[in-house]
Design a protein around this motif. Structure first.
Motif, PDB file in Angstrom:
ATOM      1  N   ILE B  97     -24.882 -34.481  -7.718  1.00  0.00           N
ATOM      2  CA  ILE B  97     -23.736 -35.404  -7.786  1.00  0.00           C
ATOM      3  C   ILE B  97     -22.604 -34.890  -6.893  1.00  0.00           C
ATOM      4  O   ILE B  97     -22.019 -35.639  -6.101  1.00  0.00           O
ATOM      5  N   VAL B 125     -28.998 -40.110  -6.436  1.00  0.00           N
ATOM      6  CA  VAL B 125     -27.584 -40.312  -6.809  1.00  0.00           C
ATOM      7  C   VAL B 125     -26.879 -41.148  -5.731  1.00  0.00           C
ATOM      8  O   VAL B 125     -26.114 -42.058  -6.046  1.00  0.00           O
ATOM      9  N   ASN B 128     -27.588 -44.621  -6.172  1.00  0.00           N
ATOM     10  CA  ASN B 128     -27.321 -45.045  -7.565  1.00  0.00           C
ATOM     11  C   ASN B 128     -28.595 -45.565  -8.238  1.00  0.00           C
ATOM     12  O   ASN B 128     -28.558 -46.462  -9.073  1.00  0.00           O
ATOM     13  N   TYR B 130     -30.548 -44.646 -10.669  1.00  0.00           N
ATOM     14  CA  TYR B 130     -30.717 -43.757 -11.827  1.00  0.00           C
ATOM     15  C   TYR B 130     -32.017 -43.998 -12.579  1.00  0.00           C
ATOM     16  O   TYR B 130     -32.464 -43.133 -13.330  1.00  0.00           O
ATOM     17  N   GLU B 131     -32.597 -45.196 -12.404  1.00  0.00           N
ATOM     18  CA  GLU B 131     -33.845 -45.489 -13.117  1.00  0.00           C
ATOM     19  C   GLU B 131     -34.990 -44.589 -12.632  1.00  0.00           C
ATOM     20  O   GLU B 131     -36.007 -44.455 -13.310  1.00  0.00           O
ATOM     21  N   ARG B 138     -30.472 -40.450 -17.265  1.00  0.00           N
ATOM     22  CA  ARG B 138     -29.883 -41.610 -16.583  1.00  0.00           C
ATOM     23  C   ARG B 138     -28.419 -41.843 -16.948  1.00  0.00           C
ATOM     24  O   ARG B 138     -27.552 -41.935 -16.071  1.00  0.00           O
ATOM     25  N   GLU B 139     -28.172 -41.904 -18.256  1.00  0.00           N
ATOM     26  CA  GLU B 139     -26.827 -42.260 -18.714  1.00  0.00           C
ATOM     27  C   GLU B 139     -25.804 -41.207 -18.309  1.00  0.00           C
ATOM     28  O   GLU B 139     -24.731 -41.527 -17.799  1.00  0.00           O
ATOM     29  N   LYS B 142     -25.028 -41.255 -14.552  1.00  0.00           N
ATOM     30  CA  LYS B 142     -24.133 -42.354 -14.176  1.00  0.00           C
ATOM     31  C   LYS B 142     -22.691 -42.033 -14.574  1.00  0.00           C
ATOM     32  O   LYS B 142     -21.755 -42.169 -13.771  1.00  0.00           O
ATOM     33  N   GLU B 143     -22.546 -41.572 -15.821  1.00  0.00           N
ATOM     34  CA  GLU B 143     -21.203 -41.259 -16.342  1.00  0.00           C
ATOM     35  C   GLU B 143     -20.553 -40.124 -15.523  1.00  0.00           C
ATOM     36  O   GLU B 143     -19.381 -40.220 -15.138  1.00  0.00           O
ATOM     37  N   TYR B 145     -21.302 -39.129 -12.459  1.00  0.00           N
ATOM     38  CA  TYR B 145     -21.052 -39.549 -11.072  1.00  0.00           C
ATOM     39  C   TYR B 145     -19.782 -40.400 -10.979  1.00  0.00           C
ATOM     40  O   TYR B 145     -18.903 -40.131 -10.159  1.00  0.00           O
ATOM     41  N   GLU B 146     -19.689 -41.400 -11.857  1.00  0.00           N
ATOM     42  CA  GLU B 146     -18.518 -42.291 -11.810  1.00  0.00           C
ATOM     43  C   GLU B 146     -17.243 -41.541 -12.138  1.00  0.00           C
ATOM     44  O   GLU B 146     -16.202 -41.742 -11.513  1.00  0.00           O
TER      45      GLU B 146
END
Lengths: 157, 323
Positions: B97, B125, B128, B130-131, B138-139, B142-143, B145-146
């Motif tokens: 990330i 990454v 994006n 993530y799947e 995954r979750e 995402k969290e 990275y954002e």
């Protein structure tokens, strides 16, 4: 051939089959452990081989009882006795101790041998003590062998 | 299932003979210089014979690789060992990330031997996608990275992923059939929670920060740890003593390095009963952890010698050995 003879042969077969199964399992797992040790340290081959052989005796005991039973029934000389049902069941009962104890003790002696091989792997100088643990299991196979031999010998034909 | 590991465990019993004992580490400590330490390790078969590099990092990497190669020789199913590589996988995610956001690839920051390589993770990454990551990642990916993109706060990214890693370890422990994996997962998470609480207490972190970092589900209740940390290190020590972690409390009173040492020693205490296990995968996992602990201890001694630390200071940091 009478049902009695069939029961007697069944007893001899169970003595060989079940005790043989116990030994095959015991020698098999002890052999896996022995291979693991020898793959790292080939100098321990002789010691672990003895450990592997210990659970093999139950199969021999079963063979011995089966042989005596077959001999008494007369199968070995080609003239099987015409046994009554009760006499055949007596032979079957006489063979059961080594059949059942041979199966159980063979498996458990194999597991104990595996643990003892672990001792030899780490402390080869403790081989004598390590061998005693699986040898203790042998006691019960010998007791069953004795009872089976005495019982088979004592069945009147 | 138990019988599947009889060959491997017997082989491990032989290999345990070459693990460093406390007395071997004492001998290493008695070597006066960094070069003498390296020579001592080479005499004990460390490193690769084809690489005479004086750099200890190559030697330690080679030992790590040897350990995993040995295990791979013994069993084809590496899935039960995944619990040990979860921290590496999540570390790679953190690194990926940060690399993706900063726009540069630093290959040296990734651990090798993970299911998804570091470079591949950077690619995932960046897209994006993530799947393509394991479900448990995954979750949090995402969290994290954002959060990192919007705030630029690297620590926030770290705690989100570290917490997810600990939850993954706990989950792996709960799903495992082997008792050692369950114990290891619980001990690992407990130690991580204690370590986080102590650090938060020392740096005065907020309750919200601690709640985001601490993991529920093992021995400790998160709220009790948060309350103790908010009240200060003394209260954390008191809480640990009352919770049966007297040794942790005692080590905290001594020094930070004694506490770090206790954290690693707890894992070794958890795996020690495996020395008497002849049948299951527990003995293999214990061997890997023992080797990793041995490599870490050697690294501590070498870096201590390299940086001219006093012997007493190095000795304080030396971990307990498995054999």
């Amino acid at each position: 051939m009478t049902m009695g003879t069939v029961y007697a042969l069944l007893g001899a077969a169970l003595a060989v089959i079940l005790s043989g199964m116990g030994s095959a399992y015991g020698v098999g797992i002890a052999g896996q452990a022995a291979s693991g040790v020898v793959s790292e340290d080939p100098s321990k081959f002789a010691k672990v081989l003895i450990m592997q052989l210990l659970p093999g005796t139950q199969g021999i005991y079963g063979l011995l009882v089966g042989f005596i039973a077959l001999s008494k029934i007369g199968v070995l000389n080609g003239e099987p006795a015409q046994l009554s049902t009760s006499t055949g069941l007596l032979f079957l009962a006489a063979c059961l101790p080594i059949a059942i104890v041979g199966l159980v003790s063979g498996r458990n002696q194999g597991k104990t041998s595996v643990s003892a091989i672990g001792i030899v792997a780490k402390k080869p100088d403790q081989f004598g003590k390590a061998m005693l643990f699986p040898a203790m299991v042998e006691t019960y196979a010998i007791l069953a062998l004795l009872v089976s031999i005495l019982a088979v010998q004592g069945v009147p034909v | 299932m138990a019988d599947n590991y009889i060959y491997a465990v017997a082989r491990i019993r032989s290999l345990e003979m070459s693990l460093f004992s406390k007395s071997t580490i004492e001998q290493l400590l008695s070597e006066k210089t960094y070069e003498d330490c390296l020579r001592f390790l080479k005499d004990h078969g460390w490193g690769n014979s084809d690489n005479d590099s004086e750099d200890a990092s190559y030697m330690l990497l080679a030992e790590n690789k040897k350990t995993w190669d040995t295990i791979k020789e013994m069993t084809s199913d590496m899935e039960p060992f995944r619990v040990l590589t979860i921290p590496d996988e999540y570390h790679n995610l953190k690194a990926a990330i940060k690399t993706a956001v900063k726009g540069e690839i630093e290959a040296a920051i990734f651990f090798e031997g993970t299911v998804i390589s570091g470079e591949k993770m950077v690619d995932i990454v960046r897209r994006n996608a993530y799947e393509e990551l394991p479900e448990s990642m995954r979750e949090c990916a995402k969290e994290a990275y954002e959060g990192f993109v919007h705030t630029g706060d690297g620590q926030l990214c770290d705690i989100v992923i570290d917490k997810a890693a600990l939850e993954a370890i706990l989950d792996a422990g709960e799903k495992a059939e082997e008792e050692l994996i369950k114990d290891y997962a619980k001990t690992y998470v407990d130690v991580a929670n204690i370590r986080t609480t102590v650090r938060c207490a020392k740096t005065g972190k907020s309750a919200d920060f601690m709640r985001r970092a601490l993991v529920a589900g093992a021995t400790f209740e998160v709220e009790k740890l948060v309350s103790a940390a908010l009240a200060g290190v003394e209260d954390v020590i008191r809480y640990l003593s009352e919770s049966g972690y007297t040794d942790a409390a005692e080590s905290l009173k001594k020094s930070s390095s004694a506490f770090e040492c206790w954290c690693d020693n707890m894992i070794i205490e958890t795996i020690k009963p495996q020395k008497y296990n002849s049948f299951t995968i527990g003995a293999l996992i214990a061997y890997i952890l023992a080797r990793l602990n041995e490599i870490k201890t050697v690294r501590i001694v070498l870096s201590g010698r390299q940086n001219g630390l006093e012997e007493a200071a190095i000795r304080e940091r030396v971990r307990e050995m498995y054999v």
